[in-house]
Design a protein around this motif. Structure first.
Motif, PDB file in Angstrom:
ATOM      1  N   LYS A  50       6.710  23.003  -2.952  1.00  0.00           N
ATOM      2  CA  LYS A  50       5.902  22.604  -4.117  1.00  0.00           C
ATOM      3  C   LYS A  50       5.648  21.099  -4.091  1.00  0.00           C
ATOM      4  CE  LYS A  50       6.488  24.175  -8.332  1.00  0.00           C
ATOM      5  NZ  LYS A  50       5.181  24.764  -8.654  1.00  0.00           N
ATOM      6  N   LEU A  51       6.655  20.359  -3.624  1.00  0.00           N
ATOM      7  CA  LEU A  51       6.447  18.910  -3.547  1.00  0.00           C
ATOM      8  C   LEU A  51       5.364  18.580  -2.517  1.00  0.00           C
ATOM      9  CD1 LEU A  51       7.897  16.263  -4.815  1.00  0.00           C
ATOM     10  CD2 LEU A  51       8.449  15.878  -2.423  1.00  0.00           C
ATOM     11  N   ALA A  52       5.237  19.444  -1.494  1.00  0.00           N
ATOM     12  CA  ALA A  52       4.165  19.239  -0.517  1.00  0.00           C
ATOM     13  C   ALA A  52       2.797  19.236  -1.206  1.00  0.00           C
ATOM     14  CB  ALA A  52       4.218  20.331   0.545  1.00  0.00           C
ATOM     15  N   GLU A  53       2.669  20.077  -2.252  1.00  0.00           N
ATOM     16  CA  GLU A  53       1.407  20.079  -3.011  1.00  0.00           C
ATOM     17  C   GLU A  53       1.187  18.712  -3.668  1.00  0.00           C
ATOM     18  OE1 GLU A  53       1.951  23.218  -5.845  1.00  0.00           O
ATOM     19  OE2 GLU A  53       2.193  24.760  -4.304  1.00  0.00           O
ATOM     20  N   ILE A  54       2.282  18.135  -4.162  1.00  0.00           N
ATOM     21  CA  ILE A  54       2.166  16.811  -4.792  1.00  0.00           C
ATOM     22  C   ILE A  54       1.795  15.756  -3.753  1.00  0.00           C
ATOM     23  CG2 ILE A  54       3.610  14.954  -5.745  1.00  0.00           C
ATOM     24  CD1 ILE A  54       4.700  16.877  -7.742  1.00  0.00           C
ATOM     25  N   LEU A  55       2.372  15.883  -2.554  1.00  0.00           N
ATOM     26  CA  LEU A  55       2.045  14.922  -1.501  1.00  0.00           C
ATOM     27  C   LEU A  55       0.550  14.993  -1.165  1.00  0.00           C
ATOM     28  CD1 LEU A  55       5.113  15.347   0.921  1.00  0.00           C
ATOM     29  CD2 LEU A  55       4.849  13.788  -1.023  1.00  0.00           C
ATOM     30  N   GLN A  56       0.024  16.220  -1.174  1.00  0.00           N
ATOM     31  CA  GLN A  56      -1.419  16.375  -0.949  1.00  0.00           C
ATOM     32  C   GLN A  56      -2.210  15.732  -2.078  1.00  0.00           C
ATOM     33  OE1 GLN A  56      -1.803  20.677  -0.516  1.00  0.00           O
ATOM     34  NE2 GLN A  56      -2.163  20.441   1.691  1.00  0.00           N
ATOM     35  N   ASP A  57      -1.785  16.038  -3.318  1.00  0.00           N
ATOM     36  CA  ASP A  57      -2.497  15.475  -4.474  1.00  0.00           C
ATOM     37  C   ASP A  57      -2.437  13.951  -4.481  1.00  0.00           C
ATOM     38  OD1 ASP A  57      -2.986  18.030  -5.246  1.00  0.00           O
ATOM     39  OD2 ASP A  57      -1.507  18.093  -6.872  1.00  0.00           O
ATOM     40  N   ALA A  58      -1.351  13.412  -3.974  1.00  0.00           N
ATOM     41  CA  ALA A  58      -1.193  11.961  -3.951  1.00  0.00           C
ATOM     42  C   ALA A  58      -2.015  11.337  -2.826  1.00  0.00           C
ATOM     43  CB  ALA A  58       0.280  11.593  -3.788  1.00  0.00           C
ATOM     44  N   GLY A  59      -2.599  12.162  -1.982  1.00  0.00           N
ATOM     45  CA  GLY A  59      -3.419  11.658  -0.880  1.00  0.00           C
ATOM     46  C   GLY A  59      -2.614  11.007   0.232  1.00  0.00           C
ATOM     47  N   LEU A  60      -1.354  11.394   0.342  1.00  0.00           N
ATOM     48  CA  LEU A  60      -0.515  10.822   1.410  1.00  0.00           C
ATOM     49  C   LEU A  60      -1.152  11.140   2.761  1.00  0.00           C
ATOM     50  CD1 LEU A  60       2.345   9.414   1.580  1.00  0.00           C
ATOM     51  CD2 LEU A  60       3.210  11.669   2.240  1.00  0.00           C
ATOM     52  N   PRO A  61      -1.293  10.167   3.653  1.00  0.00           N
ATOM     53  CA  PRO A  61      -1.956  10.437   4.934  1.00  0.00           C
ATOM     54  C   PRO A  61      -1.280  11.597   5.668  1.00  0.00           C
ATOM     55  CG  PRO A  61      -1.594   8.095   4.659  1.00  0.00           C
ATOM     56  CD  PRO A  61      -0.905   8.762   3.516  1.00  0.00           C
ATOM     57  N   PRO A  62      -2.065  12.438   6.335  1.00  0.00           N
ATOM     58  CA  PRO A  62      -1.510  13.609   7.028  1.00  0.00           C
ATOM     59  C   PRO A  62      -0.429  13.213   8.019  1.00  0.00           C
ATOM     60  CG  PRO A  62      -3.906  13.663   7.055  1.00  0.00           C
ATOM     61  CD  PRO A  62      -3.521  12.348   6.467  1.00  0.00           C
TER      62      PRO A  62
ATOM     63  N   GLU B 115       0.837  -1.203   0.000  1.00  0.00           N
ATOM     64  CA  GLU B 115       0.000   0.000   0.000  1.00  0.00           C
ATOM     65  C   GLU B 115       0.872   1.254   0.000  1.00  0.00           C
ATOM     66  OE1 GLU B 115      -3.304   0.072  -0.410  1.00  0.00           O
ATOM     67  OE2 GLU B 115      -3.047  -2.085  -0.685  1.00  0.00           O
ATOM     68  N   ARG B 116       1.939   1.231   0.798  1.00  0.00           N
ATOM     69  CA  ARG B 116       2.854   2.384   0.807  1.00  0.00           C
ATOM     70  C   ARG B 116       3.428   2.618  -0.588  1.00  0.00           C
ATOM     71  NH1 ARG B 116       5.060  -0.071   5.547  1.00  0.00           N
ATOM     72  NH2 ARG B 116       6.976  -0.563   4.431  1.00  0.00           N
ATOM     73  N   ALA B 117       3.712   1.502  -1.288  1.00  0.00           N
ATOM     74  CA  ALA B 117       4.293   1.606  -2.632  1.00  0.00           C
ATOM     75  C   ALA B 117       3.394   2.427  -3.540  1.00  0.00           C
ATOM     76  CB  ALA B 117       4.511   0.212  -3.222  1.00  0.00           C
ATOM     77  N   LYS B 118       2.086   2.236  -3.404  1.00  0.00           N
ATOM     78  CA  LYS B 118       1.161   2.955  -4.293  1.00  0.00           C
ATOM     79  C   LYS B 118       1.318   4.464  -4.139  1.00  0.00           C
ATOM     80  CE  LYS B 118      -2.316  -0.680  -4.283  1.00  0.00           C
ATOM     81  NZ  LYS B 118      -3.622  -1.072  -3.700  1.00  0.00           N
ATOM     82  N   TYR B 119       1.489   4.906  -2.887  1.00  0.00           N
ATOM     83  CA  TYR B 119       1.682   6.351  -2.680  1.00  0.00           C
ATOM     84  C   TYR B 119       2.983   6.822  -3.324  1.00  0.00           C
ATOM     85  CZ  TYR B 119      -2.160   6.271   0.650  1.00  0.00           C
ATOM     86  OH  TYR B 119      -3.381   6.140   1.211  1.00  0.00           O
ATOM     87  N   LEU B 120       4.030   6.028  -3.180  1.00  0.00           N
ATOM     88  CA  LEU B 120       5.320   6.445  -3.749  1.00  0.00           C
ATOM     89  C   LEU B 120       5.269   6.490  -5.276  1.00  0.00           C
ATOM     90  CD1 LEU B 120       7.716   4.529  -1.349  1.00  0.00           C
ATOM     91  CD2 LEU B 120       7.488   6.993  -1.549  1.00  0.00           C
ATOM     92  N   TYR B 121       4.610   5.483  -5.867  1.00  0.00           N
ATOM     93  CA  TYR B 121       4.450   5.512  -7.324  1.00  0.00           C
ATOM     94  C   TYR B 121       3.680   6.758  -7.741  1.00  0.00           C
ATOM     95  CZ  TYR B 121       6.177   0.790  -8.317  1.00  0.00           C
ATOM     96  OH  TYR B 121       6.979  -0.307  -8.474  1.00  0.00           O
ATOM     97  N   ARG B 122       2.647   7.066  -6.975  1.00  0.00           N
ATOM     98  CA  ARG B 122       1.826   8.233  -7.314  1.00  0.00           C
ATOM     99  C   ARG B 122       2.651   9.529  -7.233  1.00  0.00           C
ATOM    100  NH1 ARG B 122      -3.244   7.754  -3.708  1.00  0.00           N
ATOM    101  NH2 ARG B 122      -3.347   5.634  -4.491  1.00  0.00           N
ATOM    102  N   ILE B 123       3.459   9.650  -6.194  1.00  0.00           N
ATOM    103  CA  ILE B 123       4.315  10.844  -6.061  1.00  0.00           C
ATOM    104  C   ILE B 123       5.253  10.944  -7.264  1.00  0.00           C
ATOM    105  CG2 ILE B 123       6.164  11.905  -4.693  1.00  0.00           C
ATOM    106  CD1 ILE B 123       4.846  10.477  -2.214  1.00  0.00           C
ATOM    107  N   ALA B 124       5.860   9.806  -7.620  1.00  0.00           N
ATOM    108  CA  ALA B 124       6.806   9.808  -8.744  1.00  0.00           C
ATOM    109  C   ALA B 124       6.123  10.248 -10.027  1.00  0.00           C
ATOM    110  CB  ALA B 124       7.413   8.412  -8.916  1.00  0.00           C
ATOM    111  N   ARG B 125       4.923   9.707 -10.262  1.00  0.00           N
ATOM    112  CA  ARG B 125       4.231  10.045 -11.517  1.00  0.00           C
ATOM    113  C   ARG B 125       3.780  11.488 -11.524  1.00  0.00           C
ATOM    114  NH1 ARG B 125       1.239   5.192 -10.867  1.00  0.00           N
ATOM    115  NH2 ARG B 125       2.442   3.481 -11.741  1.00  0.00           N
TER     116      ARG B 125
END
Lengths: 313, 499
Positions: free
Chosen positions: B215-227, B103-113
């Protein structure tokens, strides 16, 4: 020459002129392709490229008529674009007199003729030299010869150089271009070494040239780089300026600009002239014209305005 | 020792031939025009949201290329850092620490993309904020940062293979402090392995380069990374000290100067916190007489002038074999003449702006010391912009080991050239430094490469190339260049506990 002594000959030559790391060369030339040439610089570069073209037709089906239309194109590449004449037309020896007739004298476009049993070079030296003399007698200003690759690969460097020297003599006043046929030399080390062998026996402002255009791999930014670095090192060592001609495979204006960037950043301004740098090409000219028209009008041109088929010149 | 001066005339007395690198065919400006989408003001990123600093204070981030203000950055104090660590601990206890690796991997893939999707925007922001040429942020920093997220995403569900025979578990919360030379990339190096392993993070970027981090923080938000999984606190040294000195983190990861690294290590002595330190360097780039010289010259240039020399593993000491010393110097000088120094946003710029006025001052001071101590200086005659922080690419020849410019890390586009005669001398000189991060060897002889790579005390030894990076390859130093590794399996091991 036996295998062992040929290996020693290569070792000595590499030791003398230095070696080339292929990964490093390709990394270097990849940087040229990321240069961004815009606006006035692009127009200037494209016109410079046009002026450096040896407009070429080297086919069994060449006729005097085809050569005449090629010459016409060489003299007047385009009506509306203020494009300079190309540097030369490049034809087979039998076509030299037809080219001379079509071009006349004192038109500025020179006549280059391949000779020396082009493209293989597999004819007796006597025959090759006779071919060179005949082409010059028919009016060729420049001779494009091929080196003896067989002798080179066997380590018989003296033979390679003696043959080039004999062609230099046969040329008389004509400029000589020595084709290394890089795809048959196989390694960058060999290309650098062969460049030096040739440079040491030709005259100032004679050329070394990548290829005949008759093999699978022709001019690339990589082998162009190896050869212009050899020219630079030889010039800084001796003060003798050798000219360069990549040939075959350069079909687009974008490619031509990348080659010119390599020249600008390796050899400097003194080589940004058609006396020191040429493109052996045929379809390149129309792509250059197409891009110049686009720069002028802002619109990309339909394919039927500038054909890609050199038959249609 | 040869003097390494250029011969001005040939033996016959004629002037030596020279190449002309003039303006016969000058490139027109080719500015990158993508919108970096900057906000006028950036708040702290804590618990998944942008929050104002408790102090209410902000500081300016400027563009070093023209000294204009780029954005206001929040100044975090101790209370903000407390809040960040509390959020990180909560996230570790409730969500991230319990989440399966796949599940963690999915967030990392999302951040990368998402980072790839916005690559051009990030490249422009990175260049505006830090001064590096757009071609480097476009072709290196941003794609490499994305590659680190992809690589570690791939690991997240395979962690049982990181250390066969052991069980791995996350450390918990980690505190990280990164430098200004590769702001986005260092951030990726830090948070990607930490997150893949299941840790939560509080990270402080350098004060001059906070923009791409936020700016990457915006991506973390978009990726839905848990707060709370990742928190960014911005500020100066005091904020950094609050991050590294806090009781919560199980580990501190620091990349920066050896000087600051030592301060952090002293402050953590006696605690049970793990540390990785990636500190300074004074790498030797060693060129033997049988090397392919033109490619070696290219590698030397890439080694020291990449990112204006703001690279901890920069090849800042050139050790060149005496038989080819003159030749290499002459080739280097010609190569420097075609380096394009200037506006970092121009796509044809090779050397951009120095990161800050302070760094420019340090470089200028060290170069002055080189001249004073008698080394011979060469700089190409390029024009520099009138506004902004710029420094000409600089060569020093005739340098010996006792010169300051041979011992101290300059962190700028300054190369010190020394010569050697034997392999042993090369190794001795290369290792005679407090640092040991990287080294380069240039030779046609394979056996010599292997010998050198075992004898050089450096974390990375590049052979016939320089400054090559890959997420799969561990990076880190010997001696005062630090300890711990980043990247590869070894980098992951520094973010887990083994049982």
């Amino acid at each position: 020459m036996s295998g062992k002594s040929s290996q020693a000959a290569f070792a000595r030559l590499f030791d003398e002129v230095g070696t080339v790391d292929s990964v490093g060369v390709e990394e270097r030339v990849a940087k040229y392709t990321t240069r961004s040439i815009k606006k006035a610089a692009k127009v200037q570069g494209l016109k410079l490229a046009a002026s450096m073209i040896d407009l070429t037709t080297l086919e069994g089906k060449d006729t005097p008529g085809k050569v005449a239309s090629l010459c016409q194109k060489a003299l007047h590449p385009h009506d509306g674009l203020d494009v300079p004449q190309v540097a030369a037309v490049c034809v087979y020896p039998s076509m030299v007199r037809h080219a001379r007739k079509a071009l006349g004298h004192d038109t500025g476009v020179r006549i280059a003729s391949v000779a020396t049993a082009f493209p293989s070079g597999q004819a007796p030296l006597k025959t090759r030299l006779a071919e060179v003399k005949a082409a010059v007698a028919d009016g060729a200003d420049e001779i494009d010869m091929v080196i003896n690759r067989g002798a080179f690969l066997a380590g018989e460097f003296a033979e390679v150089q003696d043959e080039i020297a004999a062609v230099v003599t046969a040329c008389g006043d004509a400029t000589l271009k020595v084709i290394l046929e890089v795809s048959e030399l196989e390694t960058y080390d060999n290309i650098r070494a062969a460049s030096f062998l040739a440079m040491r026996v030709i005259r100032e402002n004679d050329f070394i040239k990548t290829s005949t255009g008759k093999t699978s791999l022709n001019a690339t930014l990589g082998n162009n780089q190896v050869m212009i670095e050899a020219i630079r090192d030889y010039y800084l060592d001796t003060g003798i300026a050798i000219a360069m001609k990549p040939a075959g495979g350069i079909r687009t204006a974008k490619q031509a600009l990348q080659f010119l960037i390599a020249v600008k950043e390796t050899l400097g301004d003194a080589w940004l002239t058609n006396a020191r740098y040429r493109f052996g090409a045929s379809s390149l000219l129309n792509d250059v014209l197409r891009q110049l028209e686009k720069e002028k009008t802002g619109a990309y041109q339909a394919p039927y305005y500038f054909t890609e088929a050199t038959e249609s010149y | 020792m040869p003097t390494l001066t250029e011969k001005k005339t040939t033996r016959s007395g004629r002037p030596a031939p020279e190449l002309i690198f003039g303006d016969l065919w000058e490139y027109d400006p080719a500015p990158e025009t993508a919108d970096p989408k900057l906000k006028a003001r950036y708040d702290l990123f804590i618990n998944g949201a942008f929050v104002a600093p408790k102090s209410g204070k902000y500081f300016d981030s400027i563009n070093p290329a023209n000294e204009q203000k780029l954005a206001e950055i929040a100044l975090a104090n101790k209370d903000d850092v407390d809040a960040a660590y509390a959020a990180a601990q909560r996230a570790f206890d409730t969500t991230w620490g319990k989440m399966p690796g796949r599940e963690r991997a999915k967030y990392l893939y999302r951040i990368a993309r998402l980072l790839q999707d916005r690559a051009r925007e990030f490249a422009v922001a990175e260049t505006l904020d830090g001064g590096k040429p757009i071609k480097e942020s476009r072709d290196f920093d941003v794609p490499m940062a994305a590659a680190h997220f992809f690589y570690h995403a791939g690991w997240a569900d395979k962690l049982e293979y990181v250390a066969p025979g052991h069980k791995v578990a996350p450390l918990g919360v980690v505190g990280q402090v990164i430098p200004w030379n590769f702001p986005l990339l260092m951030l990726a190096w830090k948070i990607a392995p930490a997150l893949a392993m299941g840790n939560c993070v509080v990270l402080k970027p350098a004060e001059t380069t906070s923009v791409t981090c936020l700016k990457l923080a915006e991506i973390l938000q978009d990726a839905g990374l848990p707060p709370g999984v990742v928190n960014f606190v911005t500020g100066f040294g005091e904020t950094g000290a609050a991050v590294t000195g806090h009781p919560t983190p199980a580990k501190i990861a620091f990349t920066g100067s050896t000087e600051v690294g030592k301060i952090i290590m002293r402050s953590l002595a006696g605690t049970d916190k793990k540390m990785t330190m990636e500190l300074g360097g004074k790498a030797a780039n060693i060129v033997f007489d049988d090397a392919p010289l033109d490619q070696a010259v290219e590698g030397i240039v890439n080694g020291i002038f990449f990112n204006q020399g703001h690279v901890c593993c920069a090849g800042s000491r050139l050790l060149v074999h005496e038989p080819v010393a003159d030749k290499v110097l002459a080739k280097l000088k010609n190569r420097l003449k075609v380096l394009r120094v200037g506006d970092p946003m121009d796509k044809n710029t090779d050397l951009g702006a120095i990161n800050s006025r302070e760094q420019l001052k340090r470089i200028t001071e060290l170069v002055a010391s080189g001249v004073k101590e008698g080394a011979e200086l060469y700089q190409p005659p390029c024009k520099l912009p009138t506004k902004g922080f710029y420094f000409r690419p600089t060569l020093f020849s005739g340098v010996s080991m006792s010169h300051r410019i041979a011992r101290e890390e300059i962190f700028g586009p300054v190369l010190s050239i020394l010569t050697f005669r034997t392999v042993e001398e090369a190794v001795e000189k290369a290792n005679n430094t407090a640092y040991g991060l990287s080294a380069g060897v240039w030779t046609d002889k394979g056996s010599r490469i292997l010998k050198m790579s075992t004898e050089l005390k450096a974390g990375v030894v590049w052979a016939n190339t320089y400054n090559k990076f890959d997420p799969t390859s561990p990076f880190g130093g010997y001696k005062e260049s630090g300890f711990g590794r980043e990247g590869g399996r070894q980098g992951l091991l520094d973010y887990c506990q083994l049982t």
